[in-house]
Enzyme design. Structure first.
Site, short mmCIF file in Angstrom:
data_model
loop_
_atom_site.label_atom_id
_atom_site.label_comp_id
_atom_site.label_asym_id
_atom_site.label_seq_id
_atom_site.Cartn_x
_atom_site.Cartn_y
_atom_site.Cartn_z
N LYS A 200 -1.26 -14.31 8.85
CA LYS A 200 -2.38 -15.16 8.40
C LYS A 200 -2.25 -15.27 6.89
CE LYS A 200 -6.11 -15.21 6.76
NZ LYS A 200 -6.33 -15.98 5.49
N GLY A 253 -4.19 -7.58 -0.42
CA GLY A 253 -5.38 -8.30 -0.89
C GLY A 253 -6.27 -7.35 -1.67
N SER A 254 -7.54 -7.68 -1.70
CA SER A 254 -8.46 -6.90 -2.53
C SER A 254 -8.83 -5.57 -1.86
CB SER A 254 -9.74 -7.72 -2.76
OG SER A 254 -10.34 -8.01 -1.52
N THR A 255 -9.24 -4.64 -2.68
CA THR A 255 -9.66 -3.33 -2.18
C THR A 255 -10.88 -3.48 -1.26
OG1 THR A 255 -8.71 -2.19 -4.05
CG2 THR A 255 -10.53 -1.07 -2.95
N GLU A 256 -11.76 -4.41 -1.64
CA GLU A 256 -12.97 -4.66 -0.84
C GLU A 256 -12.60 -5.08 0.60
OE1 GLU A 256 -14.88 -7.94 -2.63
OE2 GLU A 256 -16.68 -7.78 -1.40
N GLY A 258 -9.70 -4.69 1.99
CA GLY A 258 -8.93 -3.59 2.57
C GLY A 258 -9.81 -2.64 3.38
N GLU A 275 -1.90 -2.96 0.57
CA GLU A 275 -1.48 -3.18 -0.82
C GLU A 275 -2.66 -3.83 -1.50
OE1 GLU A 275 1.34 -2.43 -2.39
OE2 GLU A 275 2.40 -1.62 -0.66
N CYS A 309 -1.34 -8.22 -9.18
CA CYS A 309 -1.88 -6.89 -8.90
C CYS A 309 -1.36 -5.83 -9.86
CB CYS A 309 -1.56 -6.49 -7.46
SG CYS A 309 0.21 -6.49 -7.11
N GLU A 406 -11.41 -5.12 -11.65
CA GLU A 406 -10.17 -5.90 -11.57
C GLU A 406 -10.56 -7.37 -11.74
OE1 GLU A 406 -8.19 -6.75 -7.84
OE2 GLU A 406 -6.25 -6.42 -8.77
P1 NAD Z 1 -8.67 -11.10 -0.57
O1 NAD Z 1 -8.79 -9.67 -0.19
O2 NAD Z 1 -9.88 -11.89 -0.81
O3 NAD Z 1 -7.86 -11.89 0.56
C1 NAD Z 1 -6.59 -11.48 0.99
C2 NAD Z 1 -6.35 -12.00 2.38
O4 NAD Z 1 -7.30 -11.38 3.25
C3 NAD Z 1 -6.54 -13.51 2.54
O5 NAD Z 1 -5.58 -14.01 3.45
C4 NAD Z 1 -7.94 -13.60 3.14
O6 NAD Z 1 -8.14 -14.76 3.92
C5 NAD Z 1 -7.96 -12.36 4.01
N1 NAD Z 1 -9.30 -11.88 4.35
C6 NAD Z 1 -10.46 -12.05 3.65
N2 NAD Z 1 -11.49 -11.47 4.31
C7 NAD Z 1 -10.98 -10.91 5.43
C8 NAD Z 1 -11.52 -10.16 6.50
N3 NAD Z 1 -12.83 -9.88 6.58
N4 NAD Z 1 -10.70 -9.73 7.48
C9 NAD Z 1 -9.38 -10.00 7.43
N5 NAD Z 1 -8.79 -10.72 6.45
C10 NAD Z 1 -9.59 -11.16 5.45
O7 NAD Z 1 -7.68 -11.13 -1.84
P2 NAD Z 1 -7.20 -12.38 -2.67
O8 NAD Z 1 -8.31 -12.85 -3.54
O9 NAD Z 1 -6.51 -13.36 -1.77
O10 NAD Z 1 -6.05 -11.70 -3.57
C11 NAD Z 1 -6.32 -10.99 -4.72
C12 NAD Z 1 -6.28 -9.50 -4.45
O11 NAD Z 1 -5.03 -9.13 -3.87
C13 NAD Z 1 -6.39 -8.70 -5.74
O12 NAD Z 1 -7.27 -7.63 -5.55
C14 NAD Z 1 -4.96 -8.19 -5.94
O13 NAD Z 1 -4.86 -7.02 -6.71
C15 NAD Z 1 -4.50 -7.98 -4.54
N6 NAD Z 1 -3.05 -7.96 -4.46
C16 NAD Z 1 -2.42 -6.75 -4.29
C17 NAD Z 1 -1.03 -6.67 -4.26
C18 NAD Z 1 -0.31 -5.35 -4.08
O14 NAD Z 1 0.90 -5.36 -3.82
N7 NAD Z 1 -0.99 -4.23 -4.21
C19 NAD Z 1 -0.28 -7.84 -4.40
C20 NAD Z 1 -0.95 -9.05 -4.58
C21 NAD Z 1 -2.34 -9.10 -4.61
#
Ligand code: NAD
Length: 504
Positions: A200, A253-256, A258, A275, A309, A406
């Protein structure tokens, strides 16, 4: 179709224009599926704000169909591929990425806004190199013979060994900040280990993920091994994380979010790797080579407009060199040419959305109110698109809003230290919930190695920042994640171990 209004839009290759004009559905079982009802997602060029394409917004039904296709492929054709055949497929994907370089660069820039040279580096080197690195692994995934004595058997009366097996159907969820590499990080280890995948991609940036799925098929990946369901996180993403037919979730994605993934995965106790976010320190000692430090610290924070990130967003500079470093980094920031990624002379592109730009501006305002000094930037230029100037905030403290959070934007928060006690410097560098990346800048190897051990991050670089390579494990400590990607360690979450003992 709305062609991007950027002046060189006419220069976009015909294959890019044709791809944008397509009706984008979901890639399930090796073919495009177009739901007849359901919402559509508009995809925008962040450099202009204009709609450039659209895709379907899937939900639980599409996820379920994709998981079934992935399971059938896992138990069927993909299970009959030898390790050498999987290697050949991975190598061929790298070749096809290079052959489709122009189109992938254009789609990635239009989708995410990154500058042309960076897109060229990503599509021409980072992604092919990564697939080639993982092409080397399938034939080297080995178990071990164990000197065990099961049920009291003597040596020669029994044999114990381990078998490494693919974990099964993987659900992958990726963010928008670096769309193609994020997808590559999930697909390559899944294919190397013999897993199948339901991906996704981020709803803001699905274009190159969809094109890569087609290239994988062209490279010989059987139907159903890689499936893509487009959609919003709370619908398609949540359904994937909770699906009982998924064996593992690989989330970036975000810690939240996660945390939500961990809860959703609890139903069938699927394995989870995360991640997540970062707020990485860049620590500069007074003996460091400032010719390296100044451009290095600017790049560490402003690379990908700070939507990265690993970004080094907290700069700790010794007071003896503070003014020189801050003025130097600010001069680099002021000189950066802001503009659309498609203009090859642009060095600094837009942020991903108006929402993200407003969020970044909010953090800068909070910093101002809390007493930070805006040395440069701090504003959104008046032009179309979602641009925000690279910004340096000096005289910040750990309790300030932009230092604690962040921001995921181009905002560098500078703090100073005069203390030569490495423990107190490290304590300040570690005073965040995150632990993803970090760097130490000094000519003294002793100081460097002591600091490397004291900084609680999954990655620490010395006299450089965010040194990424396909062979180097990468991932987060603390609330920056679970597990590692890249390198041999990046295969582990896609494998399970079976212990076997036999007698005769
Ligand atoms: P996000 O967490 O908002 O979204 C990431 C993904 O999760 C998207 O595809 C989104 O549609 C999906 N998502 C959102 N809500 C969900 C839910 N309830 N259940 C399942 N999936 C859901 O993050 P973002 O704004 O797309 O990206 C930015 C974040 O990603 C930052 O915190 C950044 O640090 C992190 N990031 C981390 C790494 C790493 O390797 N550690 C790399 C890139 C980005």
């Amino acid at each position: 179709m709305n062609v991007p209004s950027f002046s060189s839009a006419a220069a976009l290759s015909p294959s890019t224009l044709a791809f944008l004009a397509r009706q984008h559905g979901h890639f399930i079982g090796g073919r495009w599926v177009h739901p007849t009802d359901g919402a559509l997602i508009d995809i925008h060029d962040p450099a202009t704000g204009e709609r450039i394409a659209g895709c379907a917004a899937g939900g639980a039904a599409e996820i379920d169909a994709a998981v079934r296709a992935a399971r059938a492929a896992f138990e069927g054709p993909w299970s009959r591929f030898t390790a050498a055949q999987r290697s050949a497929v991975l190598w061929k994907i790298a070749d096809l990425v290079q052959q489709n370089f122009q189109q992938l660069c254009e789609l990635e820039i239009l989708d995410n806004g990154l500058p042309t040279p960076l897109a060229q580096y990503v599509c021409g080197m980072v992604v092919p190199d990564f697939f080639r690195y993982y092409a080397g692994w399938p034939t080297k995934i080995e178990g071990a013979t164990i000197p065990a004595a099961p049920q009291g058997k003597l040596p020669g009366e029994a044999l114990s060994f381990t078998l490494r097996e693919p974990i099964g159907v993987v659900g992958a969820i990726t963010p928008w900040n670096s769309p193609l590499p994020m997808v590559m990080l999930k697909i390559a280890p899944a294919l190397a280990t013999g897993c199948t995948l339901v991906l996704k991609p981020a709803e803001l940036t699905p274009l190159t993920a969809m094109r890569l799925a087609e290239l994988c098929q062209e490279a010989g990946v059987p139907d159903g091994v890689i499936n893509i369901v487009n959609g919003y996180g709370e619908d398609a993403g949540a359904a994937l994380a909770a699906h009982p037919g998924v064996d593992k979730i690989a989330f970036t994605g975000s810690t939240e979010v996660g945390r939500l993934i961990v809860k959703a995965a609890a139903g069938n106790l699927k394995k989870v790797t995360l991640e997540l976010g970062g707020k990485s320190p860049v620590v500069v000692f007074p003996d460091a080579d400032l010719e390296q430090v100044i451009p290095g610290a600017a790049r560490a924070c402003f690379f990908l407009q700070g939507q990265n990130c690993m970004a080094g967003t907290r700069l700790f500079v010794h007071e003896k060199i503070h003014d020189k470093v801050v003025e130097g980094v600010a001069a680099v920031a002021r000189a950066m040419k802001i503009g659309p990624g498609l203009d090859p002379s642009s060095e600094f592109g837009p942020l991903i959305s108006a929402e993200q730009r407003n969020r970044v501006a909010g953090f800068v305002d909070a910093g101002r109110k809390e007493g930070a000094e805006v040395v440069c930037g701090g504003n959104a230029p008046t032009r179309p698109g979602y641009f925000f100037e690279p910004t340096v905030l000096a005289r910040t403290r750990n309790d300030m809003t932009p230092v604690k959070s962040e921001i995921f934007g181009p905002v560098l928060c500078v703090q100073t230290f005069g203390d030569d006690d490495l423990d107190s410097v490290a304590r300040a560098a570690n005073s965040t919930i995150y632990g993803l990346s970090g760097s130490v800048w000094t000519r003294d190897l002793g100081t460097a190695m002591k600091m490397v051990r004291k900084i609680d991050s999954g990655q620490v670089s010395v006299n450089m920042h965010a040194a990424i390579d396909p062979a180097m494990p990468f991932g987060g400590n603390k609330q920056s994640g679970w597990g590692r990607e890249f390198g041999k360690e990046g295969l582990e979450p896609y494998l399970k171990t079976k212990g076997i003992s036999m007698t005769w």
